[in-house]
Structure formats: structure tokens, C-alpha cells
Design a protein around this motif. Sequence first.
Motif, PDB file in Angstrom:
ATOM      1  N   TRP A  91       3.734 -17.828  13.652  1.00 34.00           N
ATOM      2  CA  TRP A  91       4.190 -16.506  13.228  1.00 34.00           C
ATOM      3  C   TRP A  91       5.717 -16.389  13.230  1.00 34.00           C
ATOM      4  CZ3 TRP A  91       1.511 -13.290  10.543  1.00 34.00           C
ATOM      5  CH2 TRP A  91       0.116 -13.271  10.656  1.00 34.00           C
ATOM      6  N   ALA A  92       6.382 -17.214  14.015  1.00 37.53           N
ATOM      7  CA  ALA A  92       7.849 -17.143  14.079  1.00 37.53           C
ATOM      8  C   ALA A  92       8.492 -17.462  12.727  1.00 37.53           C
ATOM      9  CB  ALA A  92       8.371 -18.073  15.171  1.00 37.53           C
ATOM     10  N   PRO A  93       8.217 -18.630  12.115  1.00 41.28           N
ATOM     11  CA  PRO A  93       8.803 -18.878  10.792  1.00 41.28           C
ATOM     12  C   PRO A  93       8.272 -17.939   9.716  1.00 41.28           C
ATOM     13  CG  PRO A  93       7.307 -20.657  11.404  1.00 41.28           C
ATOM     14  CD  PRO A  93       7.507 -19.827  12.627  1.00 41.28           C
ATOM     15  N   VAL A  94       7.015 -17.461   9.867  1.00 41.71           N
ATOM     16  CA  VAL A  94       6.471 -16.515   8.890  1.00 41.71           C
ATOM     17  C   VAL A  94       7.266 -15.215   8.901  1.00 41.71           C
ATOM     18  CG1 VAL A  94       4.493 -15.049   8.327  1.00 41.71           C
ATOM     19  CG2 VAL A  94       4.139 -17.466   8.875  1.00 41.71           C
ATOM     20  N   LEU A  95       7.512 -14.682  10.096  1.00 39.21           N
ATOM     21  CA  LEU A  95       8.303 -13.447  10.203  1.00 39.21           C
ATOM     22  C   LEU A  95       9.732 -13.665   9.718  1.00 39.21           C
ATOM     23  CD1 LEU A  95       7.114 -12.082  13.672  1.00 39.21           C
ATOM     24  CD2 LEU A  95       6.605 -11.138  11.406  1.00 39.21           C
ATOM     25  N   LEU A  96      10.267 -14.840  10.002  1.00 38.45           N
ATOM     26  CA  LEU A  96      11.621 -15.154   9.543  1.00 38.45           C
ATOM     27  C   LEU A  96      11.698 -15.109   8.022  1.00 38.45           C
ATOM     28  CD1 LEU A  96      14.398 -16.123  10.693  1.00 38.45           C
ATOM     29  CD2 LEU A  96      13.639 -18.448  10.173  1.00 38.45           C
ATOM     30  N   VAL A  97      10.701 -15.684   7.362  1.00 37.07           N
ATOM     31  CA  VAL A  97      10.672 -15.697   5.899  1.00 37.07           C
ATOM     32  C   VAL A  97      10.530 -14.282   5.348  1.00 37.07           C
ATOM     33  CG1 VAL A  97       9.302 -16.394   3.903  1.00 37.07           C
ATOM     34  CG2 VAL A  97       9.852 -18.065   5.667  1.00 37.07           C
ATOM     35  N   VAL A  98       9.669 -13.465   5.962  1.00 40.03           N
ATOM     36  CA  VAL A  98       9.470 -12.085   5.493  1.00 40.03           C
ATOM     37  C   VAL A  98      10.779 -11.307   5.563  1.00 40.03           C
ATOM     38  CG1 VAL A  98       8.356  -9.879   6.021  1.00 40.03           C
ATOM     39  CG2 VAL A  98       7.016 -11.995   6.028  1.00 40.03           C
ATOM     40  N   LEU A  99      11.474 -11.423   6.676  1.00 43.22           N
ATOM     41  CA  LEU A  99      12.735 -10.695   6.830  1.00 43.22           C
ATOM     42  C   LEU A  99      13.821 -11.264   5.931  1.00 43.22           C
ATOM     43  CD1 LEU A  99      12.691 -10.159  10.691  1.00 43.22           C
ATOM     44  CD2 LEU A  99      12.285  -8.464   8.891  1.00 43.22           C
ATOM     45  N   ARG A 100      13.737 -12.560   5.676  1.00 41.09           N
ATOM     46  CA  ARG A 100      14.679 -13.170   4.731  1.00 41.09           C
ATOM     47  C   ARG A 100      14.470 -12.600   3.332  1.00 41.09           C
ATOM     48  NH1 ARG A 100      19.612 -14.866   4.092  1.00 41.09           N
ATOM     49  NH2 ARG A 100      19.815 -16.540   2.579  1.00 41.09           N
ATOM     50  N   ILE A 101      13.235 -12.332   2.973  1.00 47.13           N
ATOM     51  CA  ILE A 101      12.931 -11.708   1.684  1.00 47.13           C
ATOM     52  C   ILE A 101      13.530 -10.305   1.625  1.00 47.13           C
ATOM     53  CG2 ILE A 101      11.056 -10.774   0.250  1.00 47.13           C
ATOM     54  CD1 ILE A 101       9.376 -13.177   1.178  1.00 47.13           C
ATOM     55  N   VAL A 102      13.412  -9.550   2.725  1.00 47.66           N
ATOM     56  CA  VAL A 102      14.010  -8.206   2.782  1.00 47.66           C
ATOM     57  C   VAL A 102      15.521  -8.303   2.572  1.00 47.66           C
ATOM     58  CG1 VAL A 102      14.463  -6.217   4.279  1.00 47.66           C
ATOM     59  CG2 VAL A 102      12.194  -7.267   4.247  1.00 47.66           C
ATOM     60  N   GLN A 103      16.145  -9.262   3.251  1.00 40.50           N
ATOM     61  CA  GLN A 103      17.584  -9.481   3.063  1.00 40.50           C
ATOM     62  C   GLN A 103      17.909  -9.779   1.597  1.00 40.50           C
ATOM     63  OE1 GLN A 103      18.951 -12.688   5.652  1.00 40.50           O
ATOM     64  NE2 GLN A 103      20.266 -11.227   6.686  1.00 40.50           N
ATOM     65  N   GLY A 104      17.125 -10.667   0.993  1.00 36.69           N
ATOM     66  CA  GLY A 104      17.384 -11.070  -0.384  1.00 36.69           C
ATOM     67  C   GLY A 104      17.261  -9.915  -1.355  1.00 36.69           C
ATOM     68  N   ILE A 105      16.256  -9.068  -1.158  1.00 36.57           N
ATOM     69  CA  ILE A 105      16.091  -7.905  -2.030  1.00 36.57           C
ATOM     70  C   ILE A 105      17.291  -6.976  -1.906  1.00 36.57           C
ATOM     71  CG2 ILE A 105      14.721  -5.810  -2.389  1.00 36.57           C
ATOM     72  CD1 ILE A 105      12.246  -7.449  -1.652  1.00 36.57           C
ATOM     73  N   GLY A 106      17.750  -6.762  -0.670  1.00 37.74           N
ATOM     74  CA  GLY A 106      18.907  -5.891  -0.469  1.00 37.74           C
ATOM     75  C   GLY A 106      20.158  -6.433  -1.125  1.00 37.74           C
ATOM     76  N   LEU A 107      20.439  -7.717  -0.923  1.00 39.39           N
ATOM     77  CA  LEU A 107      21.646  -8.302  -1.521  1.00 39.39           C
ATOM     78  C   LEU A 107      21.520  -8.406  -3.036  1.00 39.39           C
ATOM     79  CD1 LEU A 107      24.413  -9.401  -0.855  1.00 39.39           C
ATOM     80  CD2 LEU A 107      23.438 -11.683  -0.717  1.00 39.39           C
ATOM     81  N   GLY A 108      20.286  -8.567  -3.530  1.00 35.96           N
ATOM     82  CA  GLY A 108      20.091  -8.613  -4.982  1.00 35.96           C
ATOM     83  C   GLY A 108      20.548  -7.343  -5.670  1.00 35.96           C
ATOM     84  N   GLY A 109      20.389  -6.214  -4.983  1.00 31.80           N
ATOM     85  CA  GLY A 109      20.864  -4.954  -5.558  1.00 31.80           C
ATOM     86  C   GLY A 109      22.333  -4.713  -5.331  1.00 31.80           C
ATOM     87  N   GLU A 110      22.908  -5.435  -4.378  1.00 35.74           N
ATOM     88  CA  GLU A 110      24.292  -5.187  -3.997  1.00 35.74           C
ATOM     89  C   GLU A 110      25.304  -5.869  -4.895  1.00 35.74           C
ATOM     90  OE1 GLU A 110      27.689  -4.117  -1.986  1.00 35.74           O
ATOM     91  OE2 GLU A 110      25.660  -3.336  -1.799  1.00 35.74           O
ATOM     92  N   GLY A 111      25.049  -7.136  -5.223  1.00 32.08           N
ATOM     93  CA  GLY A 111      26.067  -7.935  -5.899  1.00 32.08           C
ATOM     94  C   GLY A 111      26.583  -7.312  -7.176  1.00 32.08           C
ATOM     95  N   ALA A 112      25.677  -6.942  -8.065  1.00 29.09           N
ATOM     96  CA  ALA A 112      26.086  -6.349  -9.336  1.00 29.09           C
ATOM     97  C   ALA A 112      26.607  -4.935  -9.145  1.00 29.09           C
ATOM     98  CB  ALA A 112      24.910  -6.353 -10.308  1.00 29.09           C
ATOM     99  N   GLY A 113      25.922  -4.153  -8.304  1.00 35.58           N
ATOM    100  CA  GLY A 113      26.278  -2.741  -8.155  1.00 35.58           C
ATOM    101  C   GLY A 113      27.679  -2.531  -7.631  1.00 35.58           C
ATOM    102  N   ALA A 114      28.072  -3.311  -6.628  1.00 37.05           N
ATOM    103  CA  ALA A 114      29.407  -3.151  -6.054  1.00 37.05           C
ATOM    104  C   ALA A 114      30.492  -3.488  -7.070  1.00 37.05           C
ATOM    105  CB  ALA A 114      29.545  -4.027  -4.813  1.00 37.05           C
ATOM    106  N   THR A 115      30.269  -4.555  -7.831  1.00 42.88           N
ATOM    107  CA  THR A 115      31.240  -4.933  -8.853  1.00 42.88           C
ATOM    108  C   THR A 115      31.366  -3.847  -9.919  1.00 42.88           C
ATOM    109  OG1 THR A 115      30.812  -7.295  -8.519  1.00 42.88           O
ATOM    110  CG2 THR A 115      31.805  -6.657 -10.610  1.00 42.88           C
ATOM    111  N   LEU A 116      30.231  -3.304 -10.340  1.00 39.91           N
ATOM    112  CA  LEU A 116      30.265  -2.267 -11.374  1.00 39.91           C
ATOM    113  C   LEU A 116      30.950  -1.002 -10.872  1.00 39.91           C
ATOM    114  CD1 LEU A 116      26.733  -2.514 -13.036  1.00 39.91           C
ATOM    115  CD2 LEU A 116      28.850  -3.686 -13.623  1.00 39.91           C
TER     116      LEU A 116
END
Length: 417
Positions: A91-116
Motif C-alpha cells: 500500500w505504501a507505493p500505491v498511495l505514493l502513486v495516487v498522491l503523485r497523480i494528484v500532484q501531476g493534475i495540479g501542476l498540469g493546470g498551473e504551467g500554462a495558466g501562470a504563463t498566460l
Amino acid sequence: MEWYDFFLYGTAAALIFDKQFFPGLSPAAGTLAAFSTLAVGFVARPLGGLLFGHFGDRLGRRSTLVVSLLLMGLGSTLIGLVPSYDTIGLWAPVLLVVLRIVQGIGLGGEGAGATLMSMEHAPEGRRNLYAGFPQMGTPAGLVLANLVFLATNSLAGHEAFTGWAWRIPFLLSFVLVGVGLVVRLRVTESPSFDRAREEQEVARFPLADAMKVGLPRLGLTLLAVLANSTVAYVFMVFTLSYGTQHLGHDQQFLILGVSGAAVLWFASIPVWTRFADRHGRRGMFIGGSVAVLVWCAAFFPLLDTGSRATALVALAGMGLIIPVTHCVQGAIIADTFPVRVRYSGTSLILQAGAVLGGGLAPMISSALLGGGSSSTGVTWYLVAVCALSLVGAVALFRAVPETPQQKVITPEFAGEA
């Protein structure tokens, strides 16, 4: 602050996570497994980019950027609370991957938006300068993450740090989120988006309209910016594991070396963006692409000498050369699209490039290295990607006429841009 969270994970993946979450694997396999969780965040970034891009073009840039900040902060804070493999097993690496996905979704919205947000607030003649300020967040976040990492290691001691204190930098993300929210909530909406909304030009399906730019243009733009992400993540992440495991350098030396190079990266961005505003960004981007290719051919051979002084030269060179292309790539991508679909279109290119470039780069580099110590395969990989990007940039700039404001994209969009 988002880049602090993201790079903190990259540093931990290179130096800590193999032992914490994959203890049964060999050092090489454990590093590869840790880098694969790093790649998962990149795979999630396009999802975040498309999601936030849609609502950023429909509802506005400001509100979507607040949500992306919260997602990044929440994901990073919870990573600091995930038990190790010895405590909860698989469960440790599974939870790590899930939270990594949350991080990725957040940064995916950030990169373009901040520049714009920054570029669309820019006064006449300063679009590259303003669009470059969010790009400064990349090296700034790297330096902050590495310094907090080193400070925690120094205060807690190496044994305690690798055991539990590595969690402290992740938990500090909660504090940064509070500061970030104060800043974000004080920023006004993009004047360009407000104008599009007043003129009732808000797109119903922004991504579909953004695709009207055409696949050839989209493909060349993606190819042109691919090398920057690839090279940056090999430099910032893979170098840490390679230098410690294969060259015998200690962690502190490498982290400080990469951080020092990132300071050079940070400081040079305003210089290059001002140059782009005065003399044009296309010639600068092509020249920077050539310089990155040449330095990538020399980077690992310099590191492989084993000399600390030579390693510092190699790292400093990356810090001086990467920003030449990095500082204007956001503006180049954004100006591919008209205002009403710019968030969605920019996110599409930016995040696709992040996945194919930075997301896979540390894992591919580790695989090319395998159990051996020769970096030749990694060098050829970087040179090949840089050559493809250079060809893409030349073809892109030849195919699309340059205008003073970089706004006329295609005939059907010319009136909107």
C-alpha cells in the motif's frame, strides 16, 4: 511554490524513495522504480492541463489557478504522511502513486495558466519579459526544494533523515499553500479573458477549437519545446542519482551544485526575455537550441572525469544555457492560439512535452545506464532529442510568419487573436 512541491518529489525519488518504498529491489532497480513514480506525475499532467484548460478558457484563469495550487499543496503534504513499505507493505507505493497523480493534475493546470496570466497582463513590448517571470518559478522552486532538503538533512542527521525526517519538507508545503493563496486571491483576472467574455467570445469547447490550428503546427511546436523538458530533468533529477551511485560524489555536493546552477538559471531569465523583446525571440531560441545540443554532448563526459571542479563546470553550463530556450517557450506556445482557447491549447502542448520529455527522461536515462557505469547511451539520447527539437523549431519558424505581436496564427483565428 508548485515547482517546490514537484522538485521536492524529484529529489526524494533520486535519493530516498528507493529505500523507503522499494527496499526489496537492487539499487539500480529501486532507482528505476522510484523514477517510474516520478513519471506517473507527468502522465497525470495532461489530464490536469486539459481539465484546468477547459475551465480556464470557460470561467477564467484566476479561479482555476487557485484550485491548482490547493491540489499541489494537498498532494505534497499527504506524501509526507505516507507510511513506508516496512509499515504497510504494498500500500505504501500505491498511495505514493495516487498522491503523485494528484500532484501531476495540479501542476498540469498551473504551467500554462501562470504563463498566460502574466503574459496577458503585459504592457506593449514586454510580452516575453512578463511571460518569463512564471518560468523563473522553475529554478526558484528547485533551489528552495533542495535547500530545505539539505537543511533538514543537516539538522536531523543522515540516519534520521533517511528514516523519517525526509517527510518534513513535504509537510512544509502546507505553509507554502497558505502564502500562495494570499497571493493568488489578490491577483485580478486576465484583461484578455475579461475582454473575450465581454465580447461573448468564450468558446464552448475550447480544446476542439484549439485543434483547428492544425496538426502540423501543433506537432512542430511540441517538437520544438521537447528538448528543454528532457534536458532539464536529466540535469535536475537523474544527475543526483548518477553522481552518487556511479561517480562517488556525496549528496550534499551534488544538491548544492545543481542548486547553484539553478540560481544562474533564475538570474539569467530576465536578461534573455528582455533580449527577446528587443531583438526577437526566434533567433535567440534557435541559437539556444544549438547551445543546449552542444553542451549535452559534453555534459556527461565532463561529469565522468570524477573531478568536482569539472562537475561544477558541467552543472553551471546547464544553468546558463537551459534558460535561453526555457524562458520564451511558454510565450511561443501561447502565441500559437487565440485568447479564447489559449489556456486549453497551451496546456495541451506544454503537458504533452512534459510527459514525452521530462517525465520519461530520468527513467529512460536509468534504463540506458542499466547496471553499468557508462553514460554514453544517455549522452546520445540527449543529443538525439536536442537535434529533433532543433529541426522542429527551424521548421516551425519557417512555416509561420513572425509578426510584431506574435498574434496572427491562422486565417480563421486572425480576428480573434
